[in-house]
Design an enzyme around this catalytic site. Structure first.
Site, PDB file in Angstrom:
ATOM      1  N   SER A  67      28.677  93.845  80.408  1.00 58.99           N
ATOM      2  CA  SER A  67      28.089  94.545  81.562  1.00 58.99           C
ATOM      3  C   SER A  67      27.232  95.735  81.131  1.00 58.99           C
ATOM      4  CB  SER A  67      29.160  94.970  82.567  1.00 58.99           C
ATOM      5  OG  SER A  67      29.862  96.086  82.136  1.00 58.99           O
TER       6      SER A  67
ATOM      7  N   ASP B 148      30.064  92.232  69.316  1.00 58.53           N
ATOM      8  CA  ASP B 148      31.483  92.176  69.694  1.00 58.53           C
ATOM      9  C   ASP B 148      32.208  91.134  68.845  1.00 58.53           C
ATOM     10  OD1 ASP B 148      33.074  93.327  72.405  1.00 58.53           O
ATOM     11  OD2 ASP B 148      34.059  91.656  71.377  1.00 58.53           O
TER      12      ASP B 148
ATOM     13  N   LYS C 118      33.374 105.566  74.296  1.00 59.03           N
ATOM     14  CA  LYS C 118      34.618 105.739  75.065  1.00 59.03           C
ATOM     15  C   LYS C 118      35.655 106.416  74.176  1.00 59.03           C
ATOM     16  CE  LYS C 118      37.021 102.024  76.312  1.00 59.03           C
ATOM     17  NZ  LYS C 118      36.990 100.900  77.235  1.00 59.03           N
TER      18      LYS C 118
HETATM   19  N1  SAM Z   1      31.302  97.481  77.557  1.00 61.72           N
HETATM   20  C1  SAM Z   1      31.823  96.162  77.802  1.00 61.72           C
HETATM   21  C2  SAM Z   1      31.254  95.667  79.096  1.00 61.72           C
HETATM   22  O1  SAM Z   1      30.731  96.480  79.847  1.00 61.72           O
HETATM   23  O2  SAM Z   1      31.323  94.460  79.370  1.00 61.72           O
HETATM   24  C3  SAM Z   1      33.353  96.151  77.813  1.00 61.72           C
HETATM   25  C4  SAM Z   1      33.939  96.374  76.447  1.00 61.72           C
HETATM   26  S1  SAM Z   1      35.652  95.990  76.360  1.00 61.72           S
HETATM   27  C5  SAM Z   1      36.360  97.310  77.251  1.00 61.72           C
HETATM   28  C6  SAM Z   1      36.084  96.379  74.721  1.00 61.72           C
HETATM   29  C7  SAM Z   1      35.562  95.404  73.680  1.00 61.72           C
HETATM   30  O3  SAM Z   1      35.777  95.965  72.380  1.00 61.72           O
HETATM   31  C8  SAM Z   1      36.283  94.054  73.650  1.00 61.72           C
HETATM   32  O4  SAM Z   1      35.406  93.033  74.052  1.00 61.72           O
HETATM   33  C9  SAM Z   1      36.700  93.877  72.178  1.00 61.72           C
HETATM   34  O5  SAM Z   1      36.510  92.558  71.687  1.00 61.72           O
HETATM   35  C10 SAM Z   1      35.759  94.847  71.486  1.00 61.72           C
HETATM   36  N2  SAM Z   1      36.192  95.255  70.134  1.00 61.72           N
HETATM   37  C11 SAM Z   1      37.378  95.802  69.765  1.00 61.72           C
HETATM   38  N3  SAM Z   1      37.402  95.992  68.426  1.00 61.72           N
HETATM   39  C12 SAM Z   1      36.195  95.571  67.939  1.00 61.72           C
HETATM   40  C13 SAM Z   1      35.620  95.517  66.635  1.00 61.72           C
HETATM   41  N4  SAM Z   1      36.285  95.942  65.562  1.00 61.72           N
HETATM   42  N5  SAM Z   1      34.362  95.013  66.492  1.00 61.72           N
HETATM   43  C14 SAM Z   1      33.683  94.572  67.585  1.00 61.72           C
HETATM   44  N6  SAM Z   1      34.177  94.600  68.844  1.00 61.72           N
HETATM   45  C15 SAM Z   1      35.414  95.096  69.026  1.00 61.72           C
END
Ligand code: SAM
Length: 313
Positions: free
Chosen positions: A56, A84, A165
């Site tokens: 998003s 991601d 964040k």
């Molecule tokens: N901003 C996004 C949206 O608006 O759709 C939502 C992000 S979601 C809260 C957090 C994301 O962090 C997850 O999809 C997770 O796979 C990713 N994530 C966590 N650790 C990660 C890493 N080491 N490398 C890449 N992505 C990571």
């Protein structure tokens, strides 16, 4: 809980579906931008969205940089890269990379895609999988922020903006002071769409200006402390001691700002169909904009269907 009751309980969830966003987090970025206008800069060309799935924030970036830019000539040089661990369904004008932000290969790939030019803006909405063990979750989240920051220092141009964040845990003031060595202005911001009951907030770091004679270089063999050596960004060694030695620390209290006008919806409130505020809520529920590409429950469902799902003893 049914889909339509969640629509009423969480108006941002409903609004995201109405406006074609894959997640309600879109409003967090939009409200941060309402306050700081970092996406309204016509010179914004190279943008990186770290931890981007389901996408998003990337949708907001795509709309701001491409759809809303009246000068189509200008859009030729623009590039958005979304990274991601999870696969992402395609988004117009966004290059998606399924990669780990903590791995140096990811940095190399981003620079390659930008033709070795630096980014103007980097954002990170990263969140690791929650274990429920509070201290462990806080630690892993901090590591993820540090990884995002490390990567950012290697790809962001001087003067660029970084937003990420954070969770306002115990050592958050240390992070603020560390960021103060790298950026001219650091603000802790809380959008109205982020639940007031959650410790979640966003650091908005403007005007990247790393110390002279410090050259960031991502190397898997280097610890965070080694990476930031010579940059004054150090680990808080005292916090692990039971009775830490008394030291006068030069800690920083970041500016705090609430974003999103008072007319925006309260993310902690439940709205009802007959409320004036929500009179535009349709009585029918809407389907999600994008179904999850590879949700963790997919395997469990497959096992259940084939009768192979067993209960752990
Ligand atoms: N901003 C996004 C949206 O608006 O759709 C939502 C992000 S979601 C809260 C957090 C994301 O962090 C997850 O999809 C997770 O796979 C990713 N994530 C966590 N650790 C990660 C890493 N080491 N490398 C890449 N992505 C990571």
């Amino acid at each position: 809980m049914g889909k339509s009751s969640k629509d009423k309980r969480d108006l941002y969830y409903r609004k995201a579906k109405e406006q074609g966003y894959r997640a309600r987090s879109a409003f967090k970025l939009l409200q941060l931008n309402e306050q700081f206008h970092f996406l309204d800069d016509p010179n914004l060309k190279r943008v990186v969205d770290l931890c981007a799935a389901p996408g998003s924030w990337s949708q907001v970036l795509s709309r701001k940089l491409f759809t809303e830019d009246p000068d189509k000539e200008n859009t030729k040089d623009k590039k958005i890269i979304a990274v991601d661990l999870q696969p992402m369904s395609p988004i117009d004008n966004v290059i998606t990379l399924q990669a780990d932000i903590t791995h140096p290969k990811t940095l190399a790939k981003i620079l390659e895609l930008f033709g070795n030019e630096k980014a103007d803006f980097v954002c990170s909405d990263g969140a690791p999988d929650v274990t429920g063990l509070h201290d462990l979750d806080e630690y892993v989240q901090q590591q993820l922020i540090m990884s995002a920051l490390q990567l950012t220092t290697c790809i962001l141009k001087t003067g660029g903006t970084f937003i990420a964040k954070i969770f306002r845990g115990r050592d958050i003031d240390l992070l603020y002071s560390q960021l103060g060595f790298l950026f001219k202005r650091v603000i802790c911001a809380k959008p109205r769409s982020s639940r007031g009951t959650s410790l979640e907030a966003f650091i908005v770091c403007m005007d990247y200006s790393p110390p002279k004679n410090w050259f960031p270089e991502l190397d898997v063999n280097k610890s965070v402390t080694e990476f930031f050596e010579g940059c004054m960004v150090t680990k808080d060694e005292s916090s692990n001691d039971i009775l830490p030695a008394w030291v006068e620390e030069d800690r920083v209290i970041a500016e705090f700002m609430s974003c999103g006008g008072l007319d925006s919806y309260d993310s902690d409130a439940t709205y009802h169909i007959d409320d004036d505020l929500s009179s535009n809520i349709a009585k029918i529920s809407l389907d999600p904009v994008q179904m999850p590409t590879n949700p963790p429950y997919k395997k469990a469902l497959e096992l259940k269907r084939s009768g192979k799902l067993t209960r752990a003893i």
